[in-house]
Design a protein around this motif. Structure first.
Motif, mmCIF file in Angstrom:
data_model
loop_
_atom_site.group_PDB
_atom_site.id
_atom_site.type_symbol
_atom_site.label_atom_id
_atom_site.label_comp_id
_atom_site.label_asym_id
_atom_site.label_seq_id
_atom_site.Cartn_x
_atom_site.Cartn_y
_atom_site.Cartn_z
ATOM 1 N N GLN A 110 -21.983 -19.236 9.233
ATOM 2 C CA GLN A 110 -21.046 -18.217 9.707
ATOM 3 C C GLN A 110 -20.200 -18.775 10.837
ATOM 4 O O GLN A 110 -20.732 -19.163 11.885
ATOM 5 C CB GLN A 110 -21.723 -16.920 10.180
ATOM 6 C CG GLN A 110 -20.654 -15.851 10.370
ATOM 7 C CD GLN A 110 -21.046 -14.520 10.967
ATOM 8 O OE1 GLN A 110 -20.174 -13.778 11.388
ATOM 9 N NE2 GLN A 110 -22.338 -14.196 10.997
ATOM 10 N N GLU A 185 -16.753 -12.735 6.042
ATOM 11 C CA GLU A 185 -17.641 -11.723 6.607
ATOM 12 C C GLU A 185 -16.927 -10.408 6.336
ATOM 13 O O GLU A 185 -16.065 -9.982 7.108
ATOM 14 C CB GLU A 185 -17.864 -11.938 8.110
ATOM 15 C CG GLU A 185 -18.834 -10.919 8.683
ATOM 16 C CD GLU A 185 -18.961 -10.974 10.201
ATOM 17 O OE1 GLU A 185 -18.264 -11.788 10.835
ATOM 18 O OE2 GLU A 185 -19.743 -10.177 10.743
ATOM 19 N N HIS A 239 -25.759 -10.309 10.472
ATOM 20 C CA HIS A 239 -26.251 -9.647 11.704
ATOM 21 C C HIS A 239 -26.710 -8.220 11.422
ATOM 22 O O HIS A 239 -26.119 -7.240 11.892
ATOM 23 C CB HIS A 239 -25.271 -9.733 12.871
ATOM 24 C CG HIS A 239 -23.859 -9.245 12.642
ATOM 25 N ND1 HIS A 239 -23.565 -7.935 12.406
ATOM 26 C CD2 HIS A 239 -22.692 -9.906 12.638
ATOM 27 C CE1 HIS A 239 -22.256 -7.808 12.274
ATOM 28 N NE2 HIS A 239 -21.704 -9.001 12.408
ATOM 29 N N ARG A 277 -26.491 -12.019 20.244
ATOM 30 C CA ARG A 277 -26.863 -11.229 19.057
ATOM 31 C C ARG A 277 -28.329 -11.466 18.682
ATOM 32 O O ARG A 277 -29.110 -10.552 18.670
ATOM 33 C CB ARG A 277 -25.955 -11.581 17.869
ATOM 34 C CG ARG A 277 -24.540 -11.011 17.972
ATOM 35 C CD ARG A 277 -23.841 -11.133 16.628
ATOM 36 N NE ARG A 277 -22.481 -10.636 16.629
ATOM 37 C CZ ARG A 277 -22.129 -9.374 16.353
ATOM 38 N NH1 ARG A 277 -23.055 -8.488 16.082
ATOM 39 N NH2 ARG A 277 -20.872 -9.001 16.355
HETATM 40 ZN ZN ZN Z 1 -19.627 -9.626 12.543
#
Ligand code: ZN
Length: 349
Positions: A110, A185, A239, A277
């Motif tokens: 990512q 994404e 996520h 995160r």
């Molecule tokens: Zn995101």
């Protein structure tokens, strides 16, 4: 009993609240820096090194920390928005204990470029990741509904895909094994639909789906997760909890059901490695492994050059959750990842 950097952070935070002016600011600065200290303060103290080697630590703060290390006081419970995060020193400790993690070539699945909210153009971001030794990367810019991130229209996604094809042609011509995956994404809406047409998604190598709206709802969001996982256009739930350090606890769900569904569908679950995160965290990643999720995907979620270095947070999370590299896409050959995604799309259609 010795204090970790994370615990020192909570003590520094609490001490700051008791002080005024410059002392308060010094403690707050140190509290804000602990999570990025590369070593445990207690190890420096044990080795008779100065704690002022650590960022945002002057002699006065160092003395406070020494006093706590010598005679540990009770550590206040962290705020809910700061629970379940690894500090950098902890990440280093975990990966040093099993060097096979850092030694194995690991892709980055990512990252963002100027096609959406990244700071660097596609070519520069990819070149930096390649120079770091990543065997392949997925470029995962946002889709158009995410206006704040200048998300891509289908046309922009197609343009990016052609640019990536051109880059891969050069790598092939040069006998260079490195590859770039055409990815995204894509925003997932509450009903499970995705913010991009099926035909555009079908041209990609890997589709990450993520929630970016209504992230502060406190009601159970299990149905939203199940609907998204069941959308045959997606491969990876990115996520998943959508939490953010110090700001947001993220969504609430029946995680066993969510992960059991991902396992049954063969969909991958992301370990987003951005330090703020860490999503999934160790606790949820352990549940996901236990529920039989076959594939995990690790991404730095980098939006700038320095953030490409975040990947170890995802590796340490996987290691602590007991997820073997055989179940992590990043450690597979690029051909395996591409054919896995293609087969998943075909069997779900
Ligand atoms: Zn995101």
């Amino acid at each position: 009993m010795t204090l970790s950097n994370g615990e020192l952070g909570e003590l520094l935070r609490a001490a700051a609240a008791e002080e005024q002016d410059h002392r308060r600011r010094a403690l707050e600065r140190a509290a804000g820096a602990v999570r990025s200290w590369p070593e445990e303060a207690r190890d420096l103290a044990d080795a008779d090194r100065s704690l002022t080697e650590l960022r945002a630590v002057g002699p006065w703060v160092a003395a406070r920390i020494h006093a706590w290390l010598d005679d540990p006081p009770p550590v206040p419970e962290p705020d809910e928005t700061r629970r379940g995060y690894l500090a950098l020193a902890e990440v280093h400790g975990v990966l040093d204990a099993d060097p096979s993690w850092a030694a194995a070539p690991c892709a980055d699945l990512q990252m963002h470029t100027t096609f959406s909210d990244g700071r660097l153009p596609l070519e520069e971001m990819v070149e930096l990741a390649r120079a770091m030794g990543r065997p392949f990367v997925a470029v995962t810019d946002h889709s158009q509904t995410l206006k704040i991130a200048h998300g891509m229209t289908p046309e922009e996604l197609a343009t990016q895909g052609r640019a990536i094809d051109g880059m891969n042609e050069v790598f092939v011509a040069n006998g260079e094994p490195f590859r770039v995956l055409r990815s995204i994404e894509v925003d997932a809406f509450a009903d499970g639909s995705l913010d991009m047409d099926e035909a555009s998604l079908a041209r990609l190598d890997l589709v990450l789906a993520a929630f970016h709206s209504q992230l502060r709802v406190t009601e159970d969001s299990t149905d939203r997760y199940l609907a998204t996982l069941r959308n045959p256009g997606m491969h990876v739930l990115a996520h998943p909890k959508a939490r953010m350090y110090g700001r947001r606890v993220g969504l609430v769900a029946d995680w066993r059901r969510v992960f059991a569904e991902a396992a049954a569908l063969g969909v991958a679950i992301e370990l987003d490695a951005t330090p703020a995160r860490q999503d999934l965290n160790v606790e949820l990643a352990t549940i996901a492994r236990g529920e039989g999720v076959r594939w995990f995907s690790i991404g730095s979620d980098a939006h700038a050059a320095a953030e490409l270095g975040a990947l170890p947070f995802g590796l340490a999370t996987a290691a602590l959750a007991g997820i073997p590299r055989e179940r992590i896409l990043n450690f597979q050959p690029v051909e395996t990842v591409v054919s896995w995604a293609r087969e998943l799309r075909e069997t779900r259609r």
